[in-house]
Design an enzyme around this catalytic site. Structure first.
Site, short mmCIF file in Angstrom:
data_model
loop_
_atom_site.label_atom_id
_atom_site.label_comp_id
_atom_site.label_asym_id
_atom_site.label_seq_id
_atom_site.Cartn_x
_atom_site.Cartn_y
_atom_site.Cartn_z
N GLU A 135 0.82 -1.22 0.00
CA GLU A 135 0.00 0.00 0.00
C GLU A 135 0.85 1.26 0.00
O GLU A 135 0.45 2.30 -0.52
CB GLU A 135 -0.91 0.01 1.24
CG GLU A 135 -2.35 -0.32 0.91
CD GLU A 135 -3.29 -0.24 2.11
OE1 GLU A 135 -4.22 -1.04 2.13
OE2 GLU A 135 -3.12 0.59 3.03
N HIS A 148 9.01 -26.46 0.36
CA HIS A 148 8.39 -27.59 -0.34
C HIS A 148 7.24 -27.11 -1.21
O HIS A 148 6.37 -27.89 -1.57
CB HIS A 148 7.92 -28.62 0.70
CG HIS A 148 9.05 -29.14 1.53
ND1 HIS A 148 9.75 -30.28 1.22
CD2 HIS A 148 9.67 -28.62 2.63
CE1 HIS A 148 10.72 -30.46 2.11
NE2 HIS A 148 10.69 -29.46 2.98
N LYS A 205 -13.30 1.19 -1.67
CA LYS A 205 -14.25 1.46 -0.58
C LYS A 205 -15.45 2.22 -1.13
O LYS A 205 -16.61 1.92 -0.82
CB LYS A 205 -13.59 2.32 0.52
CG LYS A 205 -12.68 1.57 1.46
CD LYS A 205 -12.27 2.48 2.63
CE LYS A 205 -11.34 1.80 3.61
NZ LYS A 205 -11.01 2.58 4.78
O1 PA5 Z 1 -3.63 1.29 5.84
C1 PA5 Z 1 -4.74 1.75 5.72
O2 PA5 Z 1 -4.96 2.96 5.84
C2 PA5 Z 1 -5.93 0.86 5.43
O3 PA5 Z 1 -5.57 -0.47 5.31
C3 PA5 Z 1 -6.93 0.98 6.56
O4 PA5 Z 1 -6.31 0.61 7.77
C4 PA5 Z 1 -8.14 0.09 6.33
O5 PA5 Z 1 -8.71 0.38 5.09
C5 PA5 Z 1 -9.17 0.28 7.44
O6 PA5 Z 1 -9.57 1.62 7.53
P1 PA5 Z 1 -10.27 2.18 8.82
O7 PA5 Z 1 -9.32 2.11 9.94
O8 PA5 Z 1 -10.66 3.59 8.49
O9 PA5 Z 1 -11.48 1.32 9.06
#
Ligand code: PA5
Length: 475
Positions: free
Chosen positions: A302, A331, A445
């Site tokens: 990310e 393996h 989202k």
């Molecule tokens: O790293 C990130 O920002 C995302 O993976 C969020 O943690 C994830 O989408 C969850 O979002 P939120 O904490 O707003 O529910």
């Protein structure tokens, strides 16, 4: 727990990048000249991270988490103590950055069969992290917990993540049906002011809440209450975790590549990426560290998977993280790593002392293929296999390096995760991208909101409906 400088040094994790170099890999390796040529890039990345550390507006508040949570930590410890006293089950509702850290720490620092242990042998309630909305999983969780004896930690920075909020709606309804006061079963970890969990807390008359600071993104949040509360409930020494992170921070304060483990690792990964190594395998030789790979996969993917530079130029950068487990995946995947395309960097997580040796008894004396194992230990076996795999990859000209933990404990885990966070921040700076945003996640989202009829997303719903599959392409 006070830790002496000697203890710190004993617990220091090390990065061995010998097998990334041309000295061992020949022409497939990275030469000293290439490293020397990119030294100024590394220096600039280090300067960028140092200059901007702690800046909320740049989402770099995570750098200060080892230092600025004294009161929060006390509150967390008191809350955790209370939860342990009153509840038999502790369930985290969260996803992505709100779940992967707690899963990692649980797996790393608790008994591998924690939930199966009798309560006297556990330091806390049974523990579950629900980071999916598979309906079967949700139903089957409800089969194994007693809702009246369960405490839910709803973790969501935005309070708007469909998965987490759907789970919240389900459990709050069940609590009501069971005649419970819903707020007595809840703790929220969320944004200070914005977000729906803040509103829900008000509606319920004030739910115990911890704050996920503005400058801390989900994937950099394990050292915030996101990770610290579940860890404390499990009896993990969270102060030690933070001390480990602070120690790594200190080691990485030096701009010198030879002294800064996260900086050299980031530079080598950067050089490899520029040379088409689009896949980064993380292969811990430890079941306790298995879920470090899941946490790291999100952090690396990310953060670095971006299509525009900070200067606004188009790019498509990043390295696809692959999760592997030593020895299990020897393996399964190692054949590909050894003989497949030259498109990977393998990072081993090795452990010097597992804390358990597990001797292998003598036996099968007439069968030398088996009897040679007798008299050794499982610790020796896993370490030998780790070394052998690194050797085989190196012989085959495959880039690999090792991060060695002297032991797996709260201190070394704190070091390790801060190491990876810094490595990611440095690599992002070298790539000249915004390491801390995630527009690609936001897009998904929003499309989910549209499909499920959230007000304000009508035009996107129409677009999605228009993109329905064409029968002629369905076989
Ligand atoms: O790293 C990130 O920002 C995302 O993976 C969020 O943690 C994830 O989408 C969850 O979002 P939120 O904490 O707003 O529910």
């Amino acid at each position: 727990m006070k830790i002496s400088e000697t203890q710190r040094k004993e617990w220091r994790i090390r990065v061995d990048y010998t097998n990334m170099t041309d000295k061992y890999l020949g022409e497939k390796g990275i030469s000293s000249k290439t490293i020397e040529d990119r030294k100024s890039l590394a220096k600039a990345a280090h300067a960028y991270v140092s200059k901007n550390r702690g800046k909320d507006e740049l989402f770099m508040g995570w750098t200060e988490l080892p230092y600025n949570q004294t009161e929060i930590v006390e509150d967390i410890l008191a809350t955790a103590k209370d939860i342990r006293k009153k509840f038999d089950y502790f369930v985290v509702l969260g996803i992505g950055g709100s779940a992967l850290g707690p899963i990692m720490a649980f797996n790393a620092l608790c008994h591998l069969h924690y939930n199966d242990l009798p309560s006297k042998k556990r330091k806390g309630p049974k523990f579950y992290v629900e980071d999916n909305v598979d309906p079967v999983r949700m139903k089957e969780l409800l089969d194994v917990i007693d809702i009246k004896k369960t405490y839910f930690n709803v973790i969501s920075k935005s309070g708007a993540t469909s998965e987490t909020m759907a789970q919240y709606l389900i459990v709050s309804d069940l609590l009501k049906q069971a005649g419970e006061n819903v707020k007595d079963h809840l703790v929220f970890t969320t944004d200070a002011q914005r977000g729906n969990l803040v509103k829900i807390s008000k509606e319920l008359g004030g739910v115990k809440s911890f704050v996920l600071g503005d400058g801390v993104g989900g994937r950099f949040s394990e050292l915030s209450p996101v990770g610290l509360l579940p860890a404390a409930v499990l009896g993990i020494d969270i102060k030690l975790l933070l001390k480990g992170a602070a120690y790594m921070d200190k080691l990485c304060s030096r701009p010198d590549l030879k002294k800064n483990p996260a900086l050299i690792a980031a530079l080598l990964q950067y050089i490899a990426m520029q040379d088409g190594k689009n896949i980064g395998v993380l292969m811990p030789y430890s079941d306790n560290l298995k879920y470090v790979s899941d946490w790291y996969a999100q952090l690396w993917a990310e953060s670095l998977g971006k299509n525009v530079t900070l200067s606004g130029e188009k790019c498509n950068v990043g390295q696809t993280p692959v999760k592997a487990l030593g020895v299990t995946d020897q393996h399964s995947q190692v054949q590909l790593y050894t003989e497949g395309p030259y498109d990977k960097v393998v990072t081993f997580l090795s452990v010097r002392s597992y804390g358990e040796k597990t001797p292998i008894p003598h036996g099968c004396e007439n069968i030398p293929d088996v009897s040679f194992l007798g008299g050794h230990t499982m610790e020796e076996l896993i370490q030998a296999e780790n070394k052998a795999t690194a050797f085989a990859l190196t012989k085959a000209g495959r880039l690999n390096y090792t991060v060695e933990l002297p032991v797996v404990n709260a201190f070394t885990l704190g070091e390790l995760l801060y190491f990876f966070e810094l490595q990611t921040a440095y690599a992002g700076a070298m790539l000249n991208i915004d390491t801390f945003n995630q527009p690609g996640v936001e897009a998904g989202k929003k499309a989910t909101f549209a499909l499920l009829g959230k007000p304000g997303y009508e035009s996107q719903k129409a677009e999605l409906d228009g993109a329905a599959p064409d029968e002629k392409y369905i076989v």
